[in-house]
Motif scaffolding. Structure first.
Motif, mmCIF file in Angstrom:
data_model
loop_
_atom_site.group_PDB
_atom_site.id
_atom_site.type_symbol
_atom_site.label_atom_id
_atom_site.label_comp_id
_atom_site.label_asym_id
_atom_site.label_seq_id
_atom_site.Cartn_x
_atom_site.Cartn_y
_atom_site.Cartn_z
ATOM 1 N N GLU A 228 69.644 34.426 75.057
ATOM 2 C CA GLU A 228 69.629 35.142 75.980
ATOM 3 C C GLU A 228 70.838 36.040 76.549
ATOM 4 N N LEU A 229 71.946 35.516 76.132
ATOM 5 C CA LEU A 229 72.970 36.413 76.252
ATOM 6 C C LEU A 229 72.970 37.669 75.275
ATOM 7 N N CYS B 189 70.307 39.281 74.164
ATOM 8 C CA CYS B 189 69.160 40.098 74.876
ATOM 9 C C CYS B 189 69.778 40.798 76.065
ATOM 10 N N ARG B 190 70.603 40.131 77.056
ATOM 11 C CA ARG B 190 71.100 40.798 78.206
ATOM 12 C C ARG B 190 71.940 41.889 77.822
ATOM 13 N N LYS B 191 72.997 41.751 76.733
ATOM 14 C CA LYS B 191 74.028 42.682 76.399
ATOM 15 C C LYS B 191 73.157 43.780 75.841
ATOM 16 N N GLY C 160 70.296 44.761 76.974
ATOM 17 C CA GLY C 160 69.477 45.442 78.207
ATOM 18 C C GLY C 160 68.170 45.666 77.500
ATOM 19 N N THR D 190 64.313 45.495 77.652
ATOM 20 C CA THR D 190 63.404 45.921 78.798
ATOM 21 C C THR D 190 61.819 45.830 78.029
ATOM 22 N N HIS E 246 61.623 38.912 77.111
ATOM 23 C CA HIS E 246 61.839 40.210 77.320
ATOM 24 C C HIS E 246 60.711 41.232 77.122
ATOM 25 N N THR F 147 77.506 42.186 83.779
ATOM 26 C CA THR F 147 76.621 41.623 84.470
ATOM 27 C C THR F 147 75.930 40.549 83.654
ATOM 28 N N TRP F 148 76.013 40.659 82.198
ATOM 29 C CA TRP F 148 74.984 39.428 81.659
ATOM 30 C C TRP F 148 75.729 37.971 81.848
ATOM 31 N N ASN F 149 76.932 37.845 82.213
ATOM 32 C CA ASN F 149 77.368 36.656 82.292
ATOM 33 C C ASN F 149 77.307 36.159 83.816
#
Length: 429
Positions: free
Chosen positions: A186-187, A189-191, A193, A195, A218, A426-428
């Motif tokens: 998940e980290l 994927c968030r880094k 971004g 969508t 995602h 913001t991913w953390n």
């Protein structure tokens, strides 16, 4: 005449020039050394011949893999002691020649020769890969990947657990290995971004965990590539079982042969260690070319400490011969520089060193708790390779001898808009 253990302990201390921090249990049943310390079990004289003909790490590794050498007591404590006595003393020709100039060391060497019996070098264990120059051609890379990853999917399930993620997890106190691996995916994927509707290329996709997580959580379309036939077959079945065949494609393909860009994002998790120093700029440039302008790369890679003379760097002999043939590590600064040379803008570097140490200790526990099955799935020698390699790597991460980093890089468009918020981490949160 003194028993074998006492003689060996005396010889070792004369050759090392320091007290031996381990006990020695010899083939005749004798035991010598500091009370309470782990014991180095020397099952036969062949173990000594292996260490005599290949002094240092490789000789010890050969004896361990062959079962001629064992540890009685805590493996980590024993490895810490061996690291201080052998691995961190240096094994280059200059240090060996200097040691042999010492009359005490030469005398100990002659006595060791008398003790080991006929001076015939034993053949290396069958698990050892013949050393060769690191070419990193498509063919040699495919062979190296097959050696490491085509050990058997059942064996990897035993070691890695249900997540089937073979890279550093991302831990919170009290979490399980499975939850920590999910958090790592998940980290990433968030880094990146991610969508819904985007295209992700997962380089070195392993058994498909990242591809499945990204598609399921995602809503992206994923192409995962690997050089391992066994990994690809396993990953495809998992994708089908998840009902994601319309969004996830698993290919047996070299990253140099991917031509269907552009992608919105690329993940490369635990793969770049196989690329090699000579090919790294090519690797970075190829990934840069596969991204759309504004696309992101998340490169998750093990790093070594820099050396004063980088030209003197040599790959770890045990790892190269038994675990990752042709694998090479670079300092994090070198990796960042090469990514920038390829055109990327590096926006974030996060060290996960302690996380990998904890991950490796969990894998060792999984292996040890189901040791009999691990041996049946592979071989006694192969299982011993993995136990030693993972335990030694856990200590190396803990001692800051190696690290692991996630590097977020962007193919920033010419006008300069990165697409990241002003406060990007913001991913953390």
């Amino acid at each position: 005449m003194a028993d074998a253990a006492s003689r060996l302990r005396s010889l070792a201390e004369r050759m090392l020039g320091a007290p031996l921090p381990l006990r020695i249990r010899a083939w005749d049943g004798s035991l010598a050394g500091p009370p309470g310390a782990p014991a180095l079990v020397i099952r036969n004289r062949r173990a000594l011949r292996r260490m005599l003909f290949k002094p240092g790490e490789l000789g010890l590794a050969r004896a361990w893999v062959a079962g001629d050498l064992d540890i009685e007591g805590d493996l980590y404590t024993a490895l810490e002691a061996v690291a201080g006595s052998v691995w961190e003393r240096g094994e280059d020709a200059r240090s060996l020649i200097q040691a042999l100039r010492d009359p005490e060391v030469r005398a100990a060497g002659r006595e060791l020769l008398r003790l080991v019996g006929p001076p015939i070098p034993p053949a290396p264990p069958r698990e050892e890969v013949r050393r060769r120059r690191h070419l990193h051609t498509r063919r040699s890379d495919s062979r190296a990947i097959s050696h490491h990853y085509d050990v058997g999917n059942d064996f990897y399930e035993l070691v890695l657990g249900p997540s089937m993620v073979y890279s550093c997890a991302y831990w919170e106190d009290g979490g399980s290995l499975e939850s920590a691996q999910r958090d790592k995916l998940e980290l990433v994927c968030r880094k990146l971004g991610l969508t819904p509707g985007q295209r992700l290329l997962d380089v070195g996709c392993g058994w498909g965990s990242m591809a499945i997580h990204a598609a399921r959580e995602h809503g992206v379309s994923v192409v995962g590539i690997t050089l391992s036939q066994e990994q690809a077959a396993y990953a495809r079945k998992r994708v089908a079982d998840e009902g994601l065949t319309d969004r996830v494609e698993i290919r047996v393909q070299d990253y140099r042969d991917v031509t269907d860009g552009p992608y919105d994002a690329i993940s490369s998790i635990g793969m770049a260690e196989h690329v090699g120093a000579e090919r790294y700029l090519e690797y970075a440039s190829d990934l840069y070319g596969l991204l759309r302008p504004g696309g992101r790369l998340l490169n998750h890679q093990i790093a070594r400490r820099p050396q004063g003379d980088e030209s003197a760097y040599e790959v770890d002999r045990f790892i190269d011969a038994y675990v990752f043939p042709d694998g090479e590590l670079a300092p994090i600064g070198t990796t960042v520089t090469q990514l920038e040379r390829a055109g990327f803008e590096v926006r974030d570097v996060e060290s996960l060193r302690e996380h990998y140490a904890r991950t490796l200790r969990r894998w060792v526990t999984n292996l040890e708790e189901d040791w009999g099955r691990a041996v049946r799935l592979t071989s006694p020698g192969r299982a011993r390779v993995w136990r030693l390699y993972m335990a030694a790597c856990a200590l190396a991460f803990e001692r800051n001898r190696i690290g692991v980093n996630q590097v977020l890089a962007i193919r920033t468009p010419a006008p300069g808009a990165s697409g990241l918020p002003l406060r990007a981490r913001t991913w953390n949160t």
